[in-house]
Design a protein around this motif. Sequence first.
Motif, PDB file in Angstrom:
ATOM      1  N   ASN A  81      29.429 119.041  74.051  1.00 19.96           N
ATOM      2  CA  ASN A  81      27.831 119.453  73.872  1.00 19.96           C
ATOM      3  C   ASN A  81      27.165 118.894  72.698  1.00 19.96           C
ATOM      4  OD1 ASN A  81      27.981 121.117  76.393  1.00 19.96           O
ATOM      5  ND2 ASN A  81      28.869 122.636  74.995  1.00 19.96           N
ATOM      6  N   ASN A  82      28.089 117.597  71.956  1.00 23.51           N
ATOM      7  CA  ASN A  82      27.513 117.104  70.928  1.00 23.51           C
ATOM      8  C   ASN A  82      27.534 115.753  71.121  1.00 23.51           C
ATOM      9  OD1 ASN A  82      27.052 116.191  68.507  1.00 23.51           O
ATOM     10  ND2 ASN A  82      28.307 117.464  67.346  1.00 23.51           N
ATOM     11  N   PRO A  83      26.446 115.172  71.865  1.00 21.59           N
ATOM     12  CA  PRO A  83      26.583 113.887  72.494  1.00 21.59           C
ATOM     13  C   PRO A  83      26.517 112.859  71.184  1.00 21.59           C
ATOM     14  CG  PRO A  83      24.346 114.987  73.148  1.00 21.59           C
ATOM     15  CD  PRO A  83      25.326 115.876  72.302  1.00 21.59           C
ATOM     16  N   ALA A  84      25.667 113.091  70.179  1.00 18.46           N
ATOM     17  CA  ALA A  84      25.593 112.422  69.148  1.00 18.46           C
ATOM     18  C   ALA A  84      27.073 111.988  68.470  1.00 18.46           C
ATOM     19  CB  ALA A  84      24.711 112.705  68.155  1.00 18.46           C
ATOM     20  N   ALA A  85      27.824 112.899  68.253  1.00 22.40           N
ATOM     21  CA  ALA A  85      29.107 112.888  67.772  1.00 22.40           C
ATOM     22  C   ALA A  85      29.939 112.382  68.815  1.00 22.40           C
ATOM     23  CB  ALA A  85      29.800 114.354  67.394  1.00 22.40           C
ATOM     24  N   VAL A  86      30.233 112.801  69.896  1.00 18.43           N
ATOM     25  CA  VAL A  86      30.908 112.001  71.073  1.00 18.43           C
ATOM     26  C   VAL A  86      30.727 110.470  71.068  1.00 18.43           C
ATOM     27  CG1 VAL A  86      31.597 111.905  73.334  1.00 18.43           C
ATOM     28  CG2 VAL A  86      31.258 114.152  72.168  1.00 18.43           C
ATOM     29  N   TYR A  89      32.142 108.695  67.854  1.00 18.05           N
ATOM     30  CA  TYR A  89      33.489 108.396  67.884  1.00 18.05           C
ATOM     31  C   TYR A  89      33.948 107.440  69.076  1.00 18.05           C
ATOM     32  CZ  TYR A  89      33.358 112.733  65.170  1.00 18.05           C
ATOM     33  OH  TYR A  89      33.021 113.934  64.461  1.00 18.05           O
ATOM     34  N   ARG A  90      33.130 107.444  70.191  1.00 18.64           N
ATOM     35  CA  ARG A  90      33.655 106.569  71.145  1.00 18.64           C
ATOM     36  C   ARG A  90      33.232 105.065  70.431  1.00 18.64           C
ATOM     37  NH1 ARG A  90      34.411 108.291  76.270  1.00 18.64           N
ATOM     38  NH2 ARG A  90      33.777 110.519  76.869  1.00 18.64           N
ATOM     39  N   LYS A  91      32.207 105.064  69.812  1.00 15.94           N
ATOM     40  CA  LYS A  91      31.872 103.638  69.205  1.00 15.94           C
ATOM     41  C   LYS A  91      32.722 103.042  68.088  1.00 15.94           C
ATOM     42  CE  LYS A  91      26.997 104.162  69.642  1.00 15.94           C
ATOM     43  NZ  LYS A  91      25.550 104.452  68.776  1.00 15.94           N
ATOM     44  N   MET A  92      33.697 104.286  67.919  1.00 17.67           N
ATOM     45  CA  MET A  92      34.774 103.785  66.686  1.00 17.67           C
ATOM     46  C   MET A  92      36.150 103.637  67.478  1.00 17.67           C
ATOM     47  SD  MET A  92      33.543 106.318  63.354  1.00 17.67           S
ATOM     48  CE  MET A  92      34.597 105.269  62.359  1.00 17.67           C
ATOM     49  N   ASN A  93      36.054 103.655  68.928  1.00 20.39           N
ATOM     50  CA  ASN A  93      37.247 103.412  69.569  1.00 20.39           C
ATOM     51  C   ASN A  93      38.224 104.686  69.853  1.00 20.39           C
ATOM     52  OD1 ASN A  93      36.498 100.696  70.500  1.00 20.39           O
ATOM     53  ND2 ASN A  93      37.016  99.922  68.403  1.00 20.39           N
ATOM     54  N   PHE A  94      37.638 105.642  69.856  1.00 25.01           N
ATOM     55  CA  PHE A  94      38.276 107.105  69.760  1.00 25.01           C
ATOM     56  C   PHE A  94      38.153 107.282  71.346  1.00 25.01           C
ATOM     57  CE2 PHE A  94      37.807 107.749  65.412  1.00 25.01           C
ATOM     58  CZ  PHE A  94      38.740 108.583  65.143  1.00 25.01           C
ATOM     59  N   VAL A  95      39.328 107.652  72.182  1.00 24.34           N
ATOM     60  CA  VAL A  95      39.243 108.011  73.428  1.00 24.34           C
ATOM     61  C   VAL A  95      39.641 109.652  73.775  1.00 24.34           C
ATOM     62  CG1 VAL A  95      40.107 105.863  74.110  1.00 24.34           C
ATOM     63  CG2 VAL A  95      41.877 107.448  73.752  1.00 24.34           C
ATOM     64  N   VAL A  96      39.167 110.130  74.780  1.00 24.08           N
ATOM     65  CA  VAL A  96      39.352 111.359  75.101  1.00 24.08           C
ATOM     66  C   VAL A  96      40.708 111.666  75.767  1.00 24.08           C
ATOM     67  CG1 VAL A  96      38.754 113.352  76.665  1.00 24.08           C
ATOM     68  CG2 VAL A  96      36.841 111.755  75.491  1.00 24.08           C
ATOM     69  N   SER A 102      36.414 125.210  77.146  1.00 21.80           N
ATOM     70  CA  SER A 102      35.394 125.419  76.306  1.00 21.80           C
ATOM     71  C   SER A 102      34.714 124.557  76.043  1.00 21.80           C
ATOM     72  CB  SER A 102      35.620 126.598  75.088  1.00 21.80           C
ATOM     73  OG  SER A 102      36.398 125.575  74.241  1.00 21.80           O
ATOM     74  N   SER A 103      34.903 123.486  76.845  1.00 25.38           N
ATOM     75  CA  SER A 103      34.216 121.941  76.393  1.00 25.38           C
ATOM     76  C   SER A 103      34.432 121.304  75.145  1.00 25.38           C
ATOM     77  CB  SER A 103      32.555 122.180  76.483  1.00 25.38           C
ATOM     78  OG  SER A 103      32.321 122.643  77.835  1.00 25.38           O
ATOM     79  N   THR A 104      35.848 121.752  74.584  1.00 20.23           N
ATOM     80  CA  THR A 104      36.155 121.100  73.406  1.00 20.23           C
ATOM     81  C   THR A 104      37.141 119.758  73.730  1.00 20.23           C
ATOM     82  OG1 THR A 104      36.455 123.062  72.102  1.00 20.23           O
ATOM     83  CG2 THR A 104      37.447 121.071  71.336  1.00 20.23           C
ATOM     84  N   LEU A 105      36.571 118.667  73.450  1.00 18.39           N
ATOM     85  CA  LEU A 105      37.335 117.342  73.666  1.00 18.39           C
ATOM     86  C   LEU A 105      38.291 117.165  72.569  1.00 18.39           C
ATOM     87  CD1 LEU A 105      34.238 114.982  74.778  1.00 18.39           C
ATOM     88  CD2 LEU A 105      35.674 116.397  76.046  1.00 18.39           C
TER      89      LEU A 105
END
Length: 111
Positions: A81-86, A89-96, A102-105
Amino acid sequence: MEYAQKVCLHAVRFEAWKGDQLVGLVAVYMNDEGKEKAFVTNVSVVHEYVGRGIASLLIEQAMLEAKQQKLKKIILEVSANNPAAVSLYRKMNFVVDKQDESSTLTMSKYL
């Protein structure tokens, strides 16, 4: 208070300062005995400094330090639920890696 004490005692902290004001902090546990992973426990930026690249700069510094310590992977948890943070992290090449009920990635990046 226990969490702050734990971070002070066991985490490596990366800080951004504007004069005498702490404006950004990333805290990472790099004490995995197996040298497998670092865990980002906190990413904080003072509201008026959000969007200035402080978080990404501090995370980059943390990843450099983790590489120097021969850690293989960096992991963090973030609310879906924190799209800016997600997005950051995606821009920094983190993957889920996973999402809990509880919607924690849980996101990670190999170093």
